[in-house]
Scaffold this active site. Structure first.
Site, short mmCIF file in Angstrom:
data_model
loop_
_atom_site.label_atom_id
_atom_site.label_comp_id
_atom_site.label_asym_id
_atom_site.label_seq_id
_atom_site.Cartn_x
_atom_site.Cartn_y
_atom_site.Cartn_z
N ARG A 47 0.85 -1.18 0.00
CA ARG A 47 0.00 0.00 0.00
C ARG A 47 0.89 1.23 0.00
O ARG A 47 2.10 1.15 0.20
CB ARG A 47 -0.96 0.01 1.20
CG ARG A 47 -0.25 -0.25 2.52
CD ARG A 47 -0.82 0.48 3.67
NE ARG A 47 -0.79 1.90 3.50
CZ ARG A 47 0.31 2.65 3.61
NH1 ARG A 47 1.49 2.11 3.88
NH2 ARG A 47 0.26 3.96 3.43
N GLY A 48 0.24 2.40 -0.19
CA GLY A 48 1.00 3.62 -0.39
C GLY A 48 1.11 3.82 -1.90
O GLY A 48 1.51 2.89 -2.62
N ALA A 49 0.73 5.00 -2.36
CA ALA A 49 0.56 5.20 -3.81
C ALA A 49 1.79 4.80 -4.64
O ALA A 49 1.66 4.03 -5.59
CB ALA A 49 0.17 6.66 -4.05
N ARG A 88 -7.27 -1.19 -6.88
CA ARG A 88 -7.63 -0.01 -6.08
C ARG A 88 -7.79 1.19 -7.02
O ARG A 88 -6.97 1.37 -7.92
CB ARG A 88 -6.56 0.28 -5.01
CG ARG A 88 -6.40 -0.85 -3.98
CD ARG A 88 -5.57 -0.43 -2.79
NE ARG A 88 -6.33 0.41 -1.89
CZ ARG A 88 -5.78 1.09 -0.87
NH1 ARG A 88 -4.48 1.03 -0.67
NH2 ARG A 88 -6.55 1.81 -0.07
N ASP A 236 -2.44 10.43 -2.75
CA ASP A 236 -2.73 9.32 -3.67
C ASP A 236 -3.00 9.83 -5.08
O ASP A 236 -2.81 9.11 -6.05
CB ASP A 236 -3.90 8.50 -3.16
CG ASP A 236 -3.45 7.64 -2.00
OD1 ASP A 236 -3.39 8.16 -0.87
OD2 ASP A 236 -3.10 6.47 -2.24
N ASN A 246 -6.10 12.03 -0.45
CA ASN A 246 -5.21 11.30 0.45
C ASN A 246 -6.07 10.60 1.50
O ASN A 246 -7.30 10.76 1.54
CB ASN A 246 -4.18 12.24 1.09
CG ASN A 246 -3.07 11.49 1.80
OD1 ASN A 246 -2.45 10.60 1.21
ND2 ASN A 246 -2.82 11.79 3.06
N LYS A 247 -5.42 9.85 2.34
CA LYS A 247 -6.10 9.04 3.36
C LYS A 247 -7.19 9.83 4.08
O LYS A 247 -7.00 10.99 4.45
CB LYS A 247 -5.05 8.53 4.36
CG LYS A 247 -5.55 7.72 5.52
CD LYS A 247 -6.39 6.54 5.11
CE LYS A 247 -5.67 5.61 4.17
NZ LYS A 247 -6.60 4.62 3.52
C1 RUB Z 1 -2.24 5.46 1.67
C2 RUB Z 1 -2.21 6.92 1.82
C3 RUB Z 1 -0.87 7.55 1.73
C4 RUB Z 1 -0.65 7.85 0.30
C5 RUB Z 1 0.60 8.59 0.08
O1 RUB Z 1 -3.52 4.91 1.82
O2 RUB Z 1 -3.20 7.60 1.92
O3 RUB Z 1 -0.85 8.72 2.47
O4 RUB Z 1 -0.65 6.67 -0.46
O5 RUB Z 1 1.70 7.76 0.10
P1 RUB Z 1 -3.63 3.32 1.91
P2 RUB Z 1 3.07 8.42 -0.28
O6 RUB Z 1 -2.93 2.90 3.13
O7 RUB Z 1 -5.10 3.06 1.95
O8 RUB Z 1 -2.98 2.78 0.66
O9 RUB Z 1 3.20 9.65 0.53
O10 RUB Z 1 4.09 7.44 0.04
O11 RUB Z 1 2.97 8.84 -1.71
#
Ligand code: RUB
Length: 353
Positions: A47-49, A88, A236, A246-247
């Site tokens: 997870r994480g974009a 997703r 995201d 974002n989250k």
């Molecule tokens: C993840 C989330 C992160 C973003 C940003 O949601 O909201 O803040 O993906 O990630 P989930 P980054 O846990 O539902 O995937 O800052 O690393 O781009």
């Protein structure tokens, strides 16, 4: 610096820590099956974009390697891309990566490429390297925005596990910590899946940072007390006008930060910027199953029959964002034109989702 686990590609296999099991269990997944990667993305094992984008690219390579060269291989890869794109909906990095893989696939397939999987692998490795570089640049550009003696607040998890590199917003915070600027990091637990409590706190404690975990609803109180100097989150998807998906809970924080004159920074690679989406209104926000709220740690906490509304993300209007910290530069309002210029400077013009 603690050696943090990352997505790893070697010997035709993808390795990663199952984020859904952390911090209680460190389960290392090693797979050569793209469906396993797709399932991990869907279940938040990955997870994480940016991490989703990198993993999906490698998953297409896995699909290509599972078939001998020829039309069957190209068909299998197309199916894999479709399957991965359905995991997703919100993080644009997934679609940007898959589009790059598809371009390579179609170019190779029409040329009757006998070496398609090797060429797809080169693109996936490039996507991974670009993300590593982007994370490093974001940290270098963002750290000076945190003056010495600062206490910061962050939401969700934006560290190494969320990317193919060192992380985005959390990487900025860690870089500022290494420079001696960070006093305390307040971490929103990030309901309902606790990415803050489970992952952000886990990374920060390993790094020796003074870390204070708070419930999401404590943030307003802390800001009112003047205990937070800046708020840092990831993204995201960033629309062309600078609106940020974002989250869930990020919008709440942005409103609170504005109310208390605290800067609200969003750190993300330019691969998270989606110029085809004019504003946040056009971003699809994932909704997740009600059990994520009606249960806690697998234990039901709400009565049978109650309905729950579980959006995974919200949209913060650009007017509440102090600056976007990207690998191509720190962008301040007005965002629209500057974002367009930044994307123009990218080495490839592949941002088409
Ligand atoms: C993840 C989330 C992160 C973003 C940003 O949601 O909201 O803040 O993906 O990630 P989930 P980054 O846990 O539902 O995937 O800052 O690393 O781009």
């Amino acid at each position: 610096m603690v050696n943090r686990p990352r997505l790893e590609w070697s010997d035709g296999k993808l390795r990663y820590l199952d984020q859904s099991r952390l911090p209680h269990e460190s389960v290392l997944i090693e797979t050569d099956d793209h469906r396993v990667v797709a399932r991990s993305i869907r279940t938040l094992g990955i997870r994480g974009a940016p991490a989703i984008g990198v993993a999906a690219a490698y998953a297409v390579v896995l699909a290509a390697r599972a078939c001998g060269a020829g039309p069957e291989q190209a068909r299998h890869c197309r199916d894999a891309i479709t399957h991965l794109s359905e995991t997703r909906p919100t993080a644009v990095n997934l679609f940007v990566s898959l589009e790059r893989m598809r371009e390579q696939l179609e170019a190779g397939a029409s040329a009757g490429d006998a070496d398609l999987s090797r060429r797809l692998e080169a693109i996936a490795v490039a996507i991974h390297r670009e993300d590593q570089d982007a994370c490093a640049r974001i940290a270098a550009l963002g750290a000076p925005l945190i003056p010495p003696g600062s206490s910061v607040l962050t939401h969700c998890h934006t560290g190494a596990l969320a990317t193919g590199g060192g992380g985005t917003a959390l990487n900025v915070i860690l870089e500022a910590f290494r420079r001696g600027s960070v006093r305390t990091v307040y971490v929103d637990e990030t309901r309902p899946l606790l990415q803050g409590a489970r992952l952000t706190a886990w990374e920060l404690v390993q790094e020796g940072v003074d870390t204070v975990l708070i419930t999401d609803s404590t943030a307003g109180h802390l800001l009112k007390l003047g205990r937070v100097d800046s708020v840092w989150v990831g993204a995201d998807r960033i629309a062309a006008n600078g609106d940020v998906a974002n989250k869930i809970g990020t919008y709440t924080l942005a409103v609170l930060a504005a109310r208390h004159n605290v800067p609200m920074y969003v750190a993300a690679p330019v691969s998270t910027v989606d110029l085809l989406t004019v504003s946040g209104d056009g971003i699809t926000l994932e909704e997740r199953g009600s059990d994520e709220v009606t249960s806690f740690g697998g234990v039901q906490v709400a009565p049978d029959g109650v309905r729950a509304y579980v959006p995974a993300f919200d949209v913060t209007p650009h007017t509440l964002v102090t600056a976007l910290v990207t690998d191509a530069g720190v962008v301040r309002p007005p965002f629209g034109e500057t974002l367009r210029d930044l994307i123009g400077q990218r080495p490839r013009a592949e941002v088409n989702r």
